[in-house]
Every structure is written in structure tokens, then in C-alpha cells.
Design a protein around this motif. Structure first.
Motif, PDB file in Angstrom:
ATOM      1  N   TYR A 122       7.030 -15.206 -14.379  1.00 47.47           N
ATOM      2  CA  TYR A 122       5.893 -14.905 -13.519  1.00 47.47           C
ATOM      3  C   TYR A 122       5.783 -13.391 -13.382  1.00 47.47           C
ATOM      4  O   TYR A 122       6.732 -12.658 -13.660  1.00 47.47           O
ATOM      5  N   GLU A 123       4.616 -12.948 -12.972  1.00 43.51           N
ATOM      6  CA  GLU A 123       4.378 -11.538 -12.689  1.00 43.51           C
ATOM      7  C   GLU A 123       3.823 -11.442 -11.273  1.00 43.51           C
ATOM      8  O   GLU A 123       3.114 -12.349 -10.829  1.00 43.51           O
ATOM      9  N   TYR A 124       4.162 -10.349 -10.606  1.00 44.30           N
ATOM     10  CA  TYR A 124       3.628 -10.175  -9.263  1.00 44.30           C
ATOM     11  C   TYR A 124       3.389  -8.699  -8.978  1.00 44.30           C
ATOM     12  O   TYR A 124       3.952  -7.816  -9.639  1.00 44.30           O
ATOM     13  N   ALA A 125       2.545  -8.455  -7.992  1.00 40.35           N
ATOM     14  CA  ALA A 125       2.287  -7.110  -7.504  1.00 40.35           C
ATOM     15  C   ALA A 125       2.096  -7.181  -6.001  1.00 40.35           C
ATOM     16  O   ALA A 125       1.541  -8.149  -5.479  1.00 40.35           O
ATOM     17  N   VAL A 126       2.553  -6.158  -5.316  1.00 39.35           N
ATOM     18  CA  VAL A 126       2.345  -6.052  -3.878  1.00 39.35           C
ATOM     19  C   VAL A 126       0.946  -5.484  -3.645  1.00 39.35           C
ATOM     20  O   VAL A 126       0.534  -4.533  -4.312  1.00 39.35           O
ATOM     21  N   ILE A 127       0.223  -6.080  -2.729  1.00 40.04           N
ATOM     22  CA  ILE A 127      -1.080  -5.560  -2.321  1.00 40.04           C
ATOM     23  C   ILE A 127      -0.820  -4.656  -1.126  1.00 40.04           C
ATOM     24  O   ILE A 127      -0.112  -5.044  -0.189  1.00 40.04           O
ATOM     25  N   ARG A 128      -1.371  -3.473  -1.162  1.00 42.25           N
ATOM     26  CA  ARG A 128      -1.082  -2.508  -0.105  1.00 42.25           C
ATOM     27  C   ARG A 128      -2.356  -1.842   0.398  1.00 42.25           C
ATOM     28  O   ARG A 128      -3.362  -1.800  -0.307  1.00 42.25           O
ATOM     29  N   VAL A 129      -2.255  -1.341   1.607  1.00 41.56           N
ATOM     30  CA  VAL A 129      -3.341  -0.577   2.204  1.00 41.56           C
ATOM     31  C   VAL A 129      -2.840   0.854   2.376  1.00 41.56           C
ATOM     32  O   VAL A 129      -1.770   1.082   2.932  1.00 41.56           O
ATOM     33  N   ILE A 130      -3.635   1.782   1.872  1.00 44.43           N
ATOM     34  CA  ILE A 130      -3.330   3.208   1.988  1.00 44.43           C
ATOM     35  C   ILE A 130      -4.516   3.833   2.724  1.00 44.43           C
ATOM     36  O   ILE A 130      -5.501   4.219   2.106  1.00 44.43           O
ATOM     37  N   PRO A 131      -4.435   3.876   4.066  1.00 48.56           N
ATOM     38  CA  PRO A 131      -5.612   4.267   4.846  1.00 48.56           C
ATOM     39  C   PRO A 131      -6.103   5.695   4.599  1.00 48.56           C
ATOM     40  O   PRO A 131      -7.299   5.948   4.680  1.00 48.56           O
ATOM     41  N   VAL A 166     -11.287  -3.604   5.644  1.00 48.92           N
ATOM     42  CA  VAL A 166     -10.015  -3.867   4.962  1.00 48.92           C
ATOM     43  C   VAL A 166      -9.788  -5.368   4.859  1.00 48.92           C
ATOM     44  O   VAL A 166      -9.401  -5.875   3.801  1.00 48.92           O
ATOM     45  N   ARG A 167     -10.061  -6.105   5.919  1.00 49.13           N
ATOM     46  CA  ARG A 167      -9.904  -7.567   5.885  1.00 49.13           C
ATOM     47  C   ARG A 167     -10.814  -8.192   4.821  1.00 49.13           C
ATOM     48  O   ARG A 167     -10.404  -9.113   4.116  1.00 49.13           O
ATOM     49  N   THR A 226      -8.531   3.450  -4.191  1.00 48.01           N
ATOM     50  CA  THR A 226      -9.220   2.954  -3.011  1.00 48.01           C
ATOM     51  C   THR A 226      -8.207   2.701  -1.903  1.00 48.01           C
ATOM     52  O   THR A 226      -6.996   2.777  -2.133  1.00 48.01           O
ATOM     53  N   ILE A 227      -8.689   2.371  -0.745  1.00 48.78           N
ATOM     54  CA  ILE A 227      -7.789   2.118   0.383  1.00 48.78           C
ATOM     55  C   ILE A 227      -6.939   0.871   0.139  1.00 48.78           C
ATOM     56  O   ILE A 227      -5.763   0.844   0.450  1.00 48.78           O
ATOM     57  N   VAL A 228      -7.533  -0.182  -0.437  1.00 49.66           N
ATOM     58  CA  VAL A 228      -6.780  -1.400  -0.760  1.00 49.66           C
ATOM     59  C   VAL A 228      -6.530  -1.409  -2.261  1.00 49.66           C
ATOM     60  O   VAL A 228      -7.458  -1.285  -3.054  1.00 49.66           O
ATOM     61  N   GLN A 229      -5.270  -1.546  -2.633  1.00 44.16           N
ATOM     62  CA  GLN A 229      -4.909  -1.534  -4.053  1.00 44.16           C
ATOM     63  C   GLN A 229      -3.610  -2.293  -4.264  1.00 44.16           C
ATOM     64  O   GLN A 229      -2.905  -2.608  -3.312  1.00 44.16           O
TER      65      GLN A 229
END
Length: 125
Positions: free
Chosen positions: A6-15, A60-61, A96-99
Motif C-alpha cells: 500500500y501507499e499512503y500520504a499524510v494530509i496536512r494544513v499549512i496555514p 479548509v474543511r 496551497t494551504i491544504v496539501q
């Protein structure tokens, strides 16, 4: 019990991109052999506002909801794409802010359980 890659990535917010501070808010997991693509997200609005009191929490939501919707079968701009194409599009670099963060890999016998484990480890405080 067989295990699949499997592959995964963390979704993050960089305000504030210029500051580089980030909050982990979700995990995106793709398992090609099992035809699995799922995003799990949870935004802690208080943590976001601690980094940026002027952050648009609703925007963001909405962006985070788009990650979840892109993984499902609902009609939308990515609906015609195969799951692997969706995963690559969702994990493509953005300013972007969400990536999403970098893609990592592992082995799992149960993608749902693995997503929950990663979410608890990488997102929940």
C-alpha cells in the motif's frame, strides 16, 4: 494471511506557507491490489487557529472534504479516473494551504485497519 503493498500520504494544513508550520489532519491510503483508496480527515480548528487566528476554517474543511469525496464513487472531476490516477493527483505537490506530504509504502493484510492505525499515529494528538 496475504499482505499487499500500500501507499499512503499524510494530509496536512499549512496555514501560513511562509512560516512552514503544519498540522497533520488526515491520511490518504491507496492499495492497488485490493482496489482500495480512502482518505480519513479530522480538523482540529483550535490548533489551526493557534497557528493562524485568521484562518478560514470553513474553506479548509471544504478542501479536506474534497479529498474524501475524490476517493469515493460519487460523480465528480476525478470519478472517471482509475484509483491509482486519483491517488497520484491527490498526492501531487502543491503550494496551497491544504496539501499532502511525501508518499510512503508498506505492507498490509487489511487496508481499513492500516488506515485507522496510521490515522491514530500520525494525526490524532
Amino acid at each position: 494471511m496475504s499482505r499487499d503493498v500500500y501507499e499512503y500520504a499524510v494530509i496536512r494544513v499549512i496555514p501560513k506557507i511562509e512560516r512552514g508550520e503544519q498540522i497533520n489532519v488526515g491520511v490518504l491510503l491507496y492499495c492497488q491490489p485490493r482496489g482500495y483508496l480512502c482518505a480519513r480527515v479530522e480538523l482540529d480548528a483550535a490548533r489551526l487557529r493557534a497557528l493562524d487566528p485568521a484562518a478560514d476554517v470553513d474553506a479548509v474543511r471544504r478542501a479536506l472534504t474534497a479529498y474524501e469525496l475524490a476517493c469515493g464513487e460519487r460523480p465528480g472531476p476525478l470519478a472517471a479516473e482509475p484509483l491509482g490516477g486519483r491517488f497520484r493527483w491527490l498526492t501531487a505537490p502543491r503550494s496551497t494551504i491544504v496539501q499532502s506530504g511525501p508518499v510512503h509504502a508498506g505492507l498490509t493484510a487489511d487496508p481499513d485497519t492500516e488506515l485507522a492505525r496510521l490515522f491514530d499515529k500520525l494525526v490524532r494528538v
